[in-house]
Design an enzyme around this catalytic site. Sequence first.
Site, PDB file in Angstrom:
ATOM      1  N   ASP A 168       0.829  -1.196   0.000  1.00  0.00           N
ATOM      2  CA  ASP A 168       0.000   0.000   0.000  1.00  0.00           C
ATOM      3  C   ASP A 168       0.869   1.254   0.000  1.00  0.00           C
ATOM      4  O   ASP A 168       1.897   1.319   0.673  1.00  0.00           O
ATOM      5  CB  ASP A 168      -0.888  -0.024   1.256  1.00  0.00           C
ATOM      6  CG  ASP A 168      -1.894   1.098   1.295  1.00  0.00           C
ATOM      7  OD1 ASP A 168      -2.747   1.160   0.398  1.00  0.00           O
ATOM      8  OD2 ASP A 168      -1.825   1.919   2.239  1.00  0.00           O
TER       9      ASP A 168
ATOM     10  N   GLU B 280      15.382 -14.922  -0.423  1.00  0.00           N
ATOM     11  CA  GLU B 280      15.875 -15.948   0.492  1.00  0.00           C
ATOM     12  C   GLU B 280      14.887 -17.108   0.634  1.00  0.00           C
ATOM     13  O   GLU B 280      15.248 -18.159   1.192  1.00  0.00           O
ATOM     14  CB  GLU B 280      16.123 -15.336   1.871  1.00  0.00           C
ATOM     15  CG  GLU B 280      17.218 -14.278   1.901  1.00  0.00           C
ATOM     16  CD  GLU B 280      17.280 -13.561   3.239  1.00  0.00           C
ATOM     17  OE1 GLU B 280      16.477 -13.918   4.146  1.00  0.00           O
ATOM     18  OE2 GLU B 280      18.108 -12.642   3.381  1.00  0.00           O
TER      19      GLU B 280
END
Length: 547
Positions: free
Chosen positions: A208, A260
């Site tokens: 957002d 990751e």
Amino acid sequence: MVEKEWWRSSVIYQIYPRSFADSNGDGIGDLPGITSRLPKLKELGVDAIWLSPFMTSPQKDAGYDVANYCDVDPLFGTLADFDALEARAHSLGLKVIVDLVPNHCSSEHPWFVEALAAGEGSTERARFMFREGKGENGELPPNNWESVFGGPAWTRTTNPDGTPGQWYLHLFDSSQPDFDWTNPWVRERFIEILKFWLDRGVDGFRVDVAHGLSKAPGLPDFRRDEEYWNTPPEERIDNPYFGHDGVHEIYREWNKVLAEYPGERILCAEAFVEPLTKMALWVRPDEMQQAFNFPFLVTRWNGEQMRQVIKDSISAFGEVGAPSTWVLSNHDQVRHATRLALDPNTNTADRITGIGPLTEPKPDPSLGLARARAASVMMLALPGVAYMYQGEELGLPEAVDIPDDKRQDPTFFRTAGESYGRDGCRVPLPWEAEETNFGFGPAGEPWLPQPEVYRAYSRDLEEADPDSTLSLYKAALAGRKELRLGEGDLEWIEGTPENILGFRNKDVTVFINYSEEDFALPAGKIILDSADSSDGILKPATAVWLV
């Protein structure tokens, strides 16, 4: 053939949790309700779901005022309910994207409560944008910035002894204080938040206000006035609080965090910046994967303007190796089944203004639906990523007759009712025509009233109608997937009359009629039709796929 990443060609369905499905009869949609309806979305043919905010919040702005980023608001259920939802979605082959609100939090978040209590000059206050006021006694705001929701973007605090204190910045409601993203503490906390949800298995985040985290040093005066909006985007002066370059360092760091984790986890930017070449900076290879295409969304019913924004989108996003995204409706915009019938020369289609019972001229529902069906047929044939907003597959119009005493959007209240705000696109969905609340929930009054006209748009009625908007969407999504249109390339068909758009994507030729005249289609087999073009004539406000 090497498979492209799923996020380059997917169809992502936005769920607004409080309006999707209510499992317990309290009038507000919830996570168990969503879980119960997921098979319908699999049946529809989408690839992923995006959940608007469901985290702990006092709900001053429908969950975009977060009080705990690592828990579920009791309105919507529990973390166990979220885990069950995610597991069910993944079992159906649906990816799960969650909303993250990093520009600001709730004024009831413990971090902000601590900042107020700690006082001026504290490390706690350094997490937010606290500033001294101007004027002889600090009685004036630090600058002239205005809230997106109307009114000033600054609120003054009160010291424990009752005297006026510092001011804090809130680009949105006063209950949504902005973080100071130059503070390493803030960055570290959000890395932890990302990992919390990634560890739970989410496939990505819709971010957002992804263009708002960084503010220009010194916080210079700036106002988006009429002169600003009337200036071409590429010539406008820089906005010191939206689109500042400092955001990119943050998203490079986030990109590394997502890398990751196994699988293809994504970041999608809500970055309302222009021109498109600037928006594309959010999706360079080491930053985010997607950015919402707002210029496409806000383009009015005009074929030549639409042709240009599609060209510009493919060029700008392609330059940085990112897919174009396409979206016609969301929880902040007037639904496109209504918006596309509005007078393009007025401001009534604007996001915050909204429309309501006194809006003139009134949009024609049948014209709006015809244009919406045609626009959707066109959009779902474009290469790249398509976003859908819940209910658009039913052809839902904007709910315009919400009584003032039922409205919830802070915009309505901060403008003293001058702007209707966004409630009209957030009304709960109709699922079954003859059930309580049209199947939205078993009891209780929905948090926003459903208009009686929604009965005719109920999913069960549309499922039984081969000519319904739902049937059209199912056919479009199935065809898009089968023909791999999301992975294709667009080739324009030149020489068409003004406001007739034609393009090819793989083996499909698409025409959409934005004009007021009939258009004789070339030879070919119609495989998707927003109306009835079986006589070879593409009527105004219609679209087809040909092979």
